[in-house]
Scaffold this motif. Structure first.
Motif, PDB file in Angstrom:
ATOM      1  N   ARG A   1      67.012 -47.684 -16.285  1.00 14.78           N
ATOM      2  CA  ARG A   1      66.906 -49.112 -16.565  1.00 14.78           C
ATOM      3  C   ARG A   1      65.456 -49.491 -16.866  1.00 14.78           C
ATOM      4  NH1 ARG A   1      71.089 -48.548 -12.930  1.00 14.78           N
ATOM      5  NH2 ARG A   1      72.878 -49.928 -13.233  1.00 14.78           N
ATOM      6  N   LYS A   2      65.296 -50.486 -17.699  1.00 11.84           N
ATOM      7  CA  LYS A   2      63.963 -50.967 -18.049  1.00 11.84           C
ATOM      8  C   LYS A   2      63.513 -51.963 -16.981  1.00 11.84           C
ATOM      9  CE  LYS A   2      61.301 -52.913 -21.893  1.00 11.84           C
ATOM     10  NZ  LYS A   2      61.402 -53.508 -23.255  1.00 11.84           N
ATOM     11  N   VAL A   3      62.549 -51.570 -16.180  1.00 12.02           N
ATOM     12  CA  VAL A   3      62.081 -52.385 -15.065  1.00 12.02           C
ATOM     13  C   VAL A   3      60.651 -52.828 -15.332  1.00 12.02           C
ATOM     14  CG1 VAL A   3      61.608 -52.451 -12.595  1.00 12.02           C
ATOM     15  CG2 VAL A   3      63.607 -51.206 -13.445  1.00 12.02           C
ATOM     16  N   ALA A   4      60.432 -54.123 -15.348  1.00  9.49           N
ATOM     17  CA  ALA A   4      59.092 -54.663 -15.574  1.00  9.49           C
ATOM     18  C   ALA A   4      58.287 -54.747 -14.286  1.00  9.49           C
ATOM     19  CB  ALA A   4      59.177 -56.048 -16.211  1.00  9.49           C
ATOM     20  N   GLU A   5      58.980 -55.012 -13.168  1.00 13.54           N
ATOM     21  CA  GLU A   5      58.263 -55.224 -11.906  1.00 13.54           C
ATOM     22  C   GLU A   5      59.204 -55.007 -10.735  1.00 13.54           C
ATOM     23  OE1 GLU A   5      56.083 -58.910  -9.462  1.00 13.54           O
ATOM     24  OE2 GLU A   5      56.847 -59.227 -11.499  1.00 13.54           O
ATOM     25  N   PHE A   6      58.691 -54.410  -9.684  1.00 15.12           N
ATOM     26  CA  PHE A   6      59.395 -54.378  -8.402  1.00 15.12           C
ATOM     27  C   PHE A   6      58.644 -55.280  -7.447  1.00 15.12           C
ATOM     28  CE2 PHE A   6      60.058 -52.905  -4.073  1.00 15.12           C
ATOM     29  CZ  PHE A   6      61.438 -52.915  -4.015  1.00 15.12           C
ATOM     30  N   ARG A   7      59.381 -56.193  -6.832  1.00 12.32           N
ATOM     31  CA  ARG A   7      58.750 -57.212  -5.992  1.00 12.32           C
ATOM     32  C   ARG A   7      59.333 -57.152  -4.590  1.00 12.32           C
ATOM     33  NH1 ARG A   7      58.458 -63.646  -7.617  1.00 12.32           N
ATOM     34  NH2 ARG A   7      57.599 -64.417  -5.650  1.00 12.32           N
ATOM     35  N   PRO A   8      58.573 -56.694  -3.599  1.00 12.31           N
ATOM     36  CA  PRO A   8      59.093 -56.707  -2.230  1.00 12.31           C
ATOM     37  C   PRO A   8      59.127 -58.127  -1.676  1.00 12.31           C
ATOM     38  CG  PRO A   8      56.825 -55.957  -2.230  1.00 12.31           C
ATOM     39  CD  PRO A   8      57.215 -56.130  -3.672  1.00 12.31           C
ATOM     40  N   ALA A   9      60.139 -58.401  -0.871  1.00 14.19           N
ATOM     41  CA  ALA A   9      60.259 -59.720  -0.237  1.00 14.19           C
ATOM     42  C   ALA A   9      61.061 -59.561   1.044  1.00 14.19           C
ATOM     43  CB  ALA A   9      60.941 -60.723  -1.169  1.00 14.19           C
ATOM     44  N   GLY A  10      60.925 -60.532   1.934  1.00 15.00           N
ATOM     45  CA  GLY A  10      61.615 -60.494   3.209  1.00 15.00           C
ATOM     46  C   GLY A  10      62.803 -61.434   3.244  1.00 15.00           C
ATOM     47  N   SER A  11      63.721 -61.177   4.157  1.00 16.76           N
ATOM     48  CA  SER A  11      64.826 -62.066   4.517  1.00 16.76           C
ATOM     49  C   SER A  11      65.726 -62.393   3.324  1.00 16.76           C
ATOM     50  CB  SER A  11      64.281 -63.349   5.182  1.00 16.76           C
ATOM     51  OG  SER A  11      63.586 -64.155   4.256  1.00 16.76           O
ATOM     52  N   SER A  12      66.442 -63.515   3.427  1.00 13.56           N
ATOM     53  CA  SER A  12      67.355 -63.932   2.367  1.00 13.56           C
ATOM     54  C   SER A  12      66.627 -64.475   1.148  1.00 13.56           C
ATOM     55  CB  SER A  12      68.315 -64.992   2.902  1.00 13.56           C
ATOM     56  OG  SER A  12      67.591 -66.085   3.439  1.00 13.56           O
ATOM     57  N   LEU A  13      65.306 -64.515   1.186  1.00 15.86           N
ATOM     58  CA  LEU A  13      64.539 -64.960   0.026  1.00 15.86           C
ATOM     59  C   LEU A  13      64.810 -64.090  -1.191  1.00 15.86           C
ATOM     60  CD1 LEU A  13      61.120 -65.832   1.685  1.00 15.86           C
ATOM     61  CD2 LEU A  13      62.712 -67.439   0.605  1.00 15.86           C
ATOM     62  N   LYS A  14      65.188 -62.836  -0.989  1.00 21.92           N
ATOM     63  CA  LYS A  14      65.445 -61.947  -2.129  1.00 21.92           C
ATOM     64  C   LYS A  14      66.594 -62.495  -2.976  1.00 21.92           C
ATOM     65  CE  LYS A  14      65.782 -58.478   0.796  1.00 21.92           C
ATOM     66  NZ  LYS A  14      65.189 -59.073   2.006  1.00 21.92           N
ATOM     67  N   LEU A  15      67.667 -62.916  -2.335  1.00 21.41           N
ATOM     68  CA  LEU A  15      68.784 -63.519  -3.049  1.00 21.41           C
ATOM     69  C   LEU A  15      68.368 -64.821  -3.723  1.00 21.41           C
ATOM     70  CD1 LEU A  15      71.217 -62.815  -0.157  1.00 21.41           C
ATOM     71  CD2 LEU A  15      71.699 -62.029  -2.474  1.00 21.41           C
ATOM     72  N   CYS A  16      67.550 -65.589  -3.047  1.00 21.32           N
ATOM     73  CA  CYS A  16      67.117 -66.876  -3.583  1.00 21.32           C
ATOM     74  C   CYS A  16      66.211 -66.710  -4.798  1.00 21.32           C
ATOM     75  CB  CYS A  16      66.412 -67.685  -2.503  1.00 21.32           C
ATOM     76  SG  CYS A  16      67.491 -68.192  -1.144  1.00 21.32           S
ATOM     77  N   LEU A  17      65.407 -65.655  -4.820  1.00 19.83           N
ATOM     78  CA  LEU A  17      64.544 -65.410  -5.978  1.00 19.83           C
ATOM     79  C   LEU A  17      65.370 -65.084  -7.222  1.00 19.83           C
ATOM     80  CD1 LEU A  17      61.690 -63.348  -4.293  1.00 19.83           C
ATOM     81  CD2 LEU A  17      61.563 -65.701  -5.121  1.00 19.83           C
ATOM     82  N   VAL A  18      66.481 -64.374  -7.040  1.00 17.92           N
ATOM     83  CA  VAL A  18      67.381 -64.123  -8.165  1.00 17.92           C
ATOM     84  C   VAL A  18      68.041 -65.431  -8.596  1.00 17.92           C
ATOM     85  CG1 VAL A  18      69.376 -62.830  -8.987  1.00 17.92           C
ATOM     86  CG2 VAL A  18      67.762 -61.744  -7.424  1.00 17.92           C
ATOM     87  N   ALA A  19      68.487 -66.233  -7.641  1.00 18.80           N
ATOM     88  CA  ALA A  19      69.101 -67.525  -7.959  1.00 18.80           C
ATOM     89  C   ALA A  19      68.138 -68.442  -8.696  1.00 18.80           C
ATOM     90  CB  ALA A  19      69.580 -68.200  -6.675  1.00 18.80           C
ATOM     91  N   ARG A  20      66.882 -68.355  -8.353  1.00 17.02           N
ATOM     92  CA  ARG A  20      65.864 -69.240  -8.934  1.00 17.02           C
ATOM     93  C   ARG A  20      65.417 -68.784 -10.321  1.00 17.02           C
ATOM     94  NH1 ARG A  20      60.405 -69.624  -5.589  1.00 17.02           N
ATOM     95  NH2 ARG A  20      59.022 -70.373  -7.234  1.00 17.02           N
ATOM     96  N   GLY A  21      65.837 -67.585 -10.730  1.00 13.23           N
ATOM     97  CA  GLY A  21      65.477 -67.107 -12.056  1.00 13.23           C
ATOM     98  C   GLY A  21      64.078 -66.556 -12.155  1.00 13.23           C
ATOM     99  N   VAL A  22      63.519 -66.097 -11.023  1.00  8.95           N
ATOM    100  CA  VAL A  22      62.218 -65.422 -11.070  1.00  8.95           C
ATOM    101  C   VAL A  22      62.380 -63.932 -10.804  1.00  8.95           C
ATOM    102  CG1 VAL A  22      60.911 -67.478 -10.469  1.00  8.95           C
ATOM    103  CG2 VAL A  22      61.714 -65.976  -8.657  1.00  8.95           C
ATOM    104  N   ALA A  23      63.603 -63.490 -10.528  1.00 11.42           N
ATOM    105  CA  ALA A  23      63.953 -62.078 -10.400  1.00 11.42           C
ATOM    106  C   ALA A  23      65.358 -61.910 -10.962  1.00 11.42           C
ATOM    107  CB  ALA A  23      63.888 -61.616  -8.952  1.00 11.42           C
ATOM    108  N   ASP A  24      65.740 -60.656 -11.214  1.00 14.55           N
ATOM    109  CA  ASP A  24      67.004 -60.392 -11.890  1.00 14.55           C
ATOM    110  C   ASP A  24      67.990 -59.562 -11.083  1.00 14.55           C
ATOM    111  OD1 ASP A  24      66.102 -61.469 -14.564  1.00 14.55           O
ATOM    112  OD2 ASP A  24      64.609 -59.886 -14.259  1.00 14.55           O
ATOM    113  N   LEU A  25      67.487 -58.757 -10.151  1.00  9.20           N
ATOM    114  CA  LEU A  25      68.350 -57.796  -9.491  1.00  9.20           C
ATOM    115  C   LEU A  25      67.839 -57.531  -8.083  1.00  9.20           C
ATOM    116  CD1 LEU A  25      70.826 -56.156 -10.549  1.00  9.20           C
ATOM    117  CD2 LEU A  25      69.250 -54.263 -10.975  1.00  9.20           C
TER     118      LEU A  25
END
Length: 259
Positions: free
Chosen positions: A179-203
């Protein structure tokens, strides 16, 4: 549950979740962790947050049972299979709370027939709140509230989020291979799901243990924002499972490849 009722519940419970978040901050930087029977940490902040949330839920919806992490750890969970129930994690990301990085959350979700239909996630140290239900999701910070939605994958590639404290690097590398990956972004807690919902992450691929209360609120928000959470076999992740344990899963935004 009809959209108008879900909206009314969100309106009533958002300030409750934010109050619970403020309760955690009273212990931020000074909390001492104890170890529960399952080996996970718990602090006074978890208990203070739960003490705010549960009375409000039981007054607001006395007919809807509540499963909350700290009560569950004491064997106090009701039987909810196939029914409507609340899932509460009064402090998700205890390791992030103890480390002082701010990436911990208060999570409240409503489950209806196995589906997360309402979610509220508060990140009190970051001054952020996410909420969603009935195909509408929102994000608020110091600049105010606005609607959020998942995004198409950018031409430069996926932004992938993963656990800051519970990663499985080998499984992640194998899954992302090709897969073409531009960035891996570590995050804690349920924020990971929220970052995808917010459109600043994809997967957000998760190859480690989670409990239903860890992700239900974030799942509800992601679902309301147009995303999905599926098992590795492609089935929609559902709730009300025995012992509240989740399988590995893939949370994805718009057009994000999951297989």
């Amino acid at each position: 549950m009809e959209p108008a009722k879900l909206k009314a519940l969100l309106t009533a419970l958002r300030p409750v979740a934010e109050e619970a978040g403020r309760a955690t901050l009273a212990f931020y930087g000074a909390a001492e962790a104890r170890t529960k029977a399952d080996g996970s940490p718990v602090t006074q902040a978890d208990e203070a947050s739960e003490a705010v949330i549960l009375p409000h839920l039981r007054t607001l919806t006395p007919d809807i049972p509540v499963i909350s992490e700290e009560e569950a750890s004491k064997g106090l969970s009701p039987t909810v299979a196939g029914s409507r129930f609340w899932l509460v994690d009064p402090l998700d990301g205890t390791k992030e709370f103890l480390s002082g990085n701010g990436e911990f959350t208060v999570n409240i979700a409503l489950i209806d027939q196995g589906v997360p239909v309402l979610g509220i996630v508060v990140a009190p140290a970051l001054g952020e709140t996410y909420w969603g239900a009935a195909d509408a999701a929102f994000y608020a910070d110091k600049d105010g509230a606005r609607p959020i939605h998942v995004r198409p994958v950018p031409p430069e590639g996926l932004v992938v989020v993963g656990s800051r404290s519970h990663g499985n690097a080998q499984a992640m590398e194998e899954f992302l291979g090709g897969r073409k990956v531009a960035e891996f972004r570590p995050a804690g807690s349920s924020l990971k799901l929220c970052l995808v919902a917010r459109g600043v992450a994809d997967l957000y691929p998760r190859f480690g243990p989670t409990m239903e209360w860890d992700i239900a609120a974030g799942h509800a928000i992601l679902r309301a924002a147009g995303g999905t959470v599926r098992t590795l076999e492609g089935a929609e992740l559902c709730y009300g499972k025995p012992e509240c344990r989740n399988p590995h899963f893939i949370a994805a935004g718009q057009e994000a490849p999951v297989h």
